[in-house]
Motif scaffolding. Structure first.
Motif, PDB file in Angstrom:
ATOM      1  N   ASP A 136     -15.030   3.605 -22.820  1.00 50.87           N
ATOM      2  CA  ASP A 136     -13.674   3.977 -23.233  1.00 50.87           C
ATOM      3  C   ASP A 136     -12.974   2.824 -23.946  1.00 50.87           C
ATOM      4  N   VAL A 137     -13.215   1.596 -23.480  1.00 49.17           N
ATOM      5  CA  VAL A 137     -12.578   0.433 -24.095  1.00 49.17           C
ATOM      6  C   VAL A 137     -13.161   0.148 -25.474  1.00 49.17           C
ATOM      7  N   GLY A 138     -14.434   0.548 -25.704  1.00 54.07           N
ATOM      8  CA  GLY A 138     -15.036   0.381 -27.019  1.00 54.07           C
ATOM      9  C   GLY A 138     -16.203  -0.579 -27.092  1.00 54.07           C
ATOM     10  N   PHE A 139     -16.860  -0.847 -25.956  1.00 53.26           N
ATOM     11  CA  PHE A 139     -17.953  -1.815 -25.932  1.00 53.26           C
ATOM     12  C   PHE A 139     -19.317  -1.225 -26.290  1.00 53.26           C
ATOM     13  N   ALA A 140     -19.420   0.075 -26.469  1.00 51.46           N
ATOM     14  CA  ALA A 140     -20.716   0.722 -26.719  1.00 51.46           C
ATOM     15  C   ALA A 140     -21.750   0.258 -25.700  1.00 51.46           C
ATOM     16  N   PRO A 141     -21.501   0.488 -24.400  1.00 51.07           N
ATOM     17  CA  PRO A 141     -22.393  -0.054 -23.362  1.00 51.07           C
ATOM     18  C   PRO A 141     -23.689   0.726 -23.226  1.00 51.07           C
ATOM     19  N   ARG A 142     -24.714   0.029 -22.794  1.00 49.65           N
ATOM     20  CA  ARG A 142     -25.991   0.645 -22.431  1.00 49.65           C
ATOM     21  C   ARG A 142     -26.443   0.035 -21.119  1.00 49.65           C
ATOM     22  N   LEU A 143     -26.852   0.865 -20.206  1.00 56.78           N
ATOM     23  CA  LEU A 143     -27.317   0.400 -18.913  1.00 56.78           C
ATOM     24  C   LEU A 143     -28.788   0.033 -19.017  1.00 56.78           C
ATOM     25  N   ARG A 144     -29.123  -1.189 -18.672  1.00 57.67           N
ATOM     26  CA  ARG A 144     -30.497  -1.665 -18.774  1.00 57.67           C
ATOM     27  C   ARG A 144     -31.274  -1.278 -17.517  1.00 57.67           C
ATOM     28  N   ALA A 145     -32.409  -0.620 -17.711  1.00 55.05           N
ATOM     29  CA  ALA A 145     -33.254  -0.238 -16.585  1.00 55.05           C
ATOM     30  C   ALA A 145     -33.883  -1.478 -15.974  1.00 55.05           C
ATOM     31  N   GLN A 146     -34.413  -1.337 -14.772  1.00 56.22           N
ATOM     32  CA  GLN A 146     -34.942  -2.499 -14.062  1.00 56.22           C
ATOM     33  C   GLN A 146     -36.178  -3.090 -14.720  1.00 56.22           C
ATOM     34  N   THR A 153     -26.948   5.429 -22.544  1.00 54.96           N
ATOM     35  CA  THR A 153     -26.303   6.124 -21.439  1.00 54.96           C
ATOM     36  C   THR A 153     -25.001   6.749 -21.903  1.00 54.96           C
ATOM     37  N   PRO A 154     -25.051   7.860 -22.651  1.00 61.01           N
ATOM     38  CA  PRO A 154     -23.815   8.544 -23.000  1.00 61.01           C
ATOM     39  C   PRO A 154     -23.074   8.942 -21.740  1.00 61.01           C
ATOM     40  N   VAL A 155     -21.751   8.903 -21.799  1.00 64.26           N
ATOM     41  CA  VAL A 155     -20.961   9.186 -20.613  1.00 64.26           C
ATOM     42  C   VAL A 155     -21.229  10.589 -20.110  1.00 64.26           C
ATOM     43  N   ALA A 156     -21.482  11.546 -21.013  1.00 66.36           N
ATOM     44  CA  ALA A 156     -21.678  12.930 -20.607  1.00 66.36           C
ATOM     45  C   ALA A 156     -23.060  13.168 -20.010  1.00 66.36           C
ATOM     46  N   ALA A 157     -23.968  12.237 -20.208  1.00 73.80           N
ATOM     47  CA  ALA A 157     -25.335  12.417 -19.716  1.00 73.80           C
ATOM     48  C   ALA A 157     -25.506  11.729 -18.370  1.00 73.80           C
ATOM     49  N   GLU A 158     -26.585  12.064 -17.682  1.00 71.84           N
ATOM     50  CA  GLU A 158     -26.897  11.407 -16.412  1.00 71.84           C
ATOM     51  C   GLU A 158     -27.485  10.029 -16.696  1.00 71.84           C
ATOM     52  N   ILE A 170     -25.615  -4.494 -17.723  1.00 73.65           N
ATOM     53  CA  ILE A 170     -25.028  -3.585 -18.704  1.00 73.65           C
ATOM     54  C   ILE A 170     -24.934  -4.322 -20.031  1.00 73.65           C
ATOM     55  N   GLU A 171     -25.577  -3.766 -21.045  1.00 72.50           N
ATOM     56  CA  GLU A 171     -25.519  -4.365 -22.376  1.00 72.50           C
ATOM     57  C   GLU A 171     -24.266  -3.873 -23.103  1.00 72.50           C
ATOM     58  N   LEU A 172     -23.568  -4.795 -23.734  1.00 73.94           N
ATOM     59  CA  LEU A 172     -22.394  -4.473 -24.546  1.00 73.94           C
ATOM     60  C   LEU A 172     -22.763  -4.710 -26.003  1.00 73.94           C
ATOM     61  N   HIS A 173     -22.826  -3.638 -26.774  1.00 73.19           N
ATOM     62  CA  HIS A 173     -23.300  -3.735 -28.156  1.00 73.19           C
ATOM     63  C   HIS A 173     -22.172  -3.803 -29.173  1.00 73.19           C
ATOM     64  N   VAL A 223     -23.294  -7.836 -19.090  1.00 72.63           N
ATOM     65  CA  VAL A 223     -22.547  -7.864 -17.830  1.00 72.63           C
ATOM     66  C   VAL A 223     -23.565  -7.779 -16.699  1.00 72.63           C
ATOM     67  N   HIS A 224     -23.562  -8.772 -15.819  1.00 72.81           N
ATOM     68  CA  HIS A 224     -24.480  -8.804 -14.679  1.00 72.81           C
ATOM     69  C   HIS A 224     -23.708  -8.464 -13.411  1.00 72.81           C
ATOM     70  N   LEU A 225     -24.190  -7.480 -12.665  1.00 80.63           N
ATOM     71  CA  LEU A 225     -23.626  -7.118 -11.369  1.00 80.63           C
ATOM     72  C   LEU A 225     -24.687  -7.392 -10.304  1.00 80.63           C
ATOM     73  N   GLN A 226     -24.392  -8.314  -9.413  1.00 82.70           N
ATOM     74  CA  GLN A 226     -25.349  -8.681  -8.372  1.00 82.70           C
ATOM     75  C   GLN A 226     -24.759  -8.355  -7.009  1.00 82.70           C
ATOM     76  N   PRO A 227     -25.296  -7.332  -6.304  1.00 84.94           N
ATOM     77  CA  PRO A 227     -24.778  -7.020  -4.963  1.00 84.94           C
ATOM     78  C   PRO A 227     -24.857  -8.229  -4.055  1.00 84.94           C
ATOM     79  N   THR A 228     -23.818  -8.407  -3.239  1.00 91.55           N
ATOM     80  CA  THR A 228     -23.781  -9.564  -2.345  1.00 91.55           C
ATOM     81  C   THR A 228     -23.695  -9.186  -0.882  1.00 91.55           C
ATOM     82  N   ASP A 229     -23.427  -7.894  -0.566  1.00 92.75           N
ATOM     83  CA  ASP A 229     -23.381  -7.455   0.829  1.00 92.75           C
ATOM     84  C   ASP A 229     -24.782  -7.150   1.331  1.00 92.75           C
ATOM     85  N   ALA A 230     -25.023  -7.417   2.585  1.00 93.59           N
ATOM     86  CA  ALA A 230     -26.340  -7.126   3.166  1.00 93.59           C
ATOM     87  C   ALA A 230     -26.635  -5.644   3.158  1.00 93.59           C
TER      88      ALA A 230
END
Length: 242
Positions: A136-146, A153-158, A170-173, A223-230
């Protein structure tokens, strides 16, 4: 400096939800109505916001409604980006720790544009919503698989969802503030870091360290998201650095 940050928050609410009256804007940004009116007056003067009088069929004072100006998001030299550049320069030049001040501004932005949740969301839902927000902000994001493959990853798609236990990239293009970031990268990237942090906090998502890796390619940031909770399942405070 903080007044400029608040003004951007007011502008974002109007752009996302307008037309709105002062009371509705006040409820979303958490500022005093008189402060909101002052910001709106300056945004109207700058040509970023337009005001209209709401028609009434009954006696009484008509309400003023505010919406984003039609031209406020057009072209690389539009006044919205000019405002962003002014605010970035102000934070860069006046704040004792520009990155920290910018991250806090971004956190407030993220909290203002994401609805609060009655209960914590899980990590997969949180990732989906962060990707949607960045789109929505305009970053053209793509979620990188493992496996490090890049997946659209279009917003309307799974979208492809990594498990809660693993890191997410998350890649910002596209950077909607690319021109400003070239001169004030620490501030702009910190705002975007705070945006993600604030959105995650507002969703009561599982605790995650957030890190932005800017300009790993000519038009690519990560954008890197690293879970920190056990258990990766309880809400907490999100940390990280740009």
């Amino acid at each position: 400096m903080l007044s400029g940050v608040s003004r951007v928050a007011v502008l974002e609410v109007v752009r996302a939800n307008g037309p709105l009256d002062v009371q509705a804007i006040t409820a979303q940004v958490g500022l005093h109505p008189n402060t909101v009116r002052s910001h709106l007056d300056q945004l109207v003067e700058a040509g970023l916001v337009e005001s209209t009088v709401q028609p009434r069929s009954t006696p009484g004072r008509p309400r003023l409604l505010f919406r984003a100006a039609a031209h406020s998001s057009e072209g690389p030299e539009d006044s919205y980006k000019v405002l962003a550049g002014i605010l970035a320069a102000s934070i860069d030049g006046l704040a004792p720790v520009p990155g920290a001040a910018a991250a806090e501004a971004g956190r407030r932005w993220g909290q203002s544009v994401v609805p609060s949740e009655p209960a914590p969301v899980d990590g997969k839902v949180a990732v989906d919503r962060i990707v949607a927000l960045l789109d929505d902000v305009g970053f053209a994001p793509r979620l990188r698989a493992q496996d490090d493959a890049t997946v659209d990853t279009p917003v309307a798609a799974e979208p492809v969802r990594p498990p809660d236990a693993g890191p997410t990239v998350i890649e910002l293009h596209r950077c909607p503030f690319y021109d400003v970031a070239r001169d004030h990268g620490e501030v702009v990237c910190a705002v975007h870091l705070g945006l993600v942090q604030g959105a995650l906090e507002q969703m009561q998502a599982p605790t995650a360290a957030v890190r932005i890796e800017p300009f790993v390619g000519p038009h690519l940031c990560l954008v890197h998201l690293q879970p920190t909770d056990a258990d990766h399942g309880r809400p907490g405070t999100h940390g990280g650095a740009a």
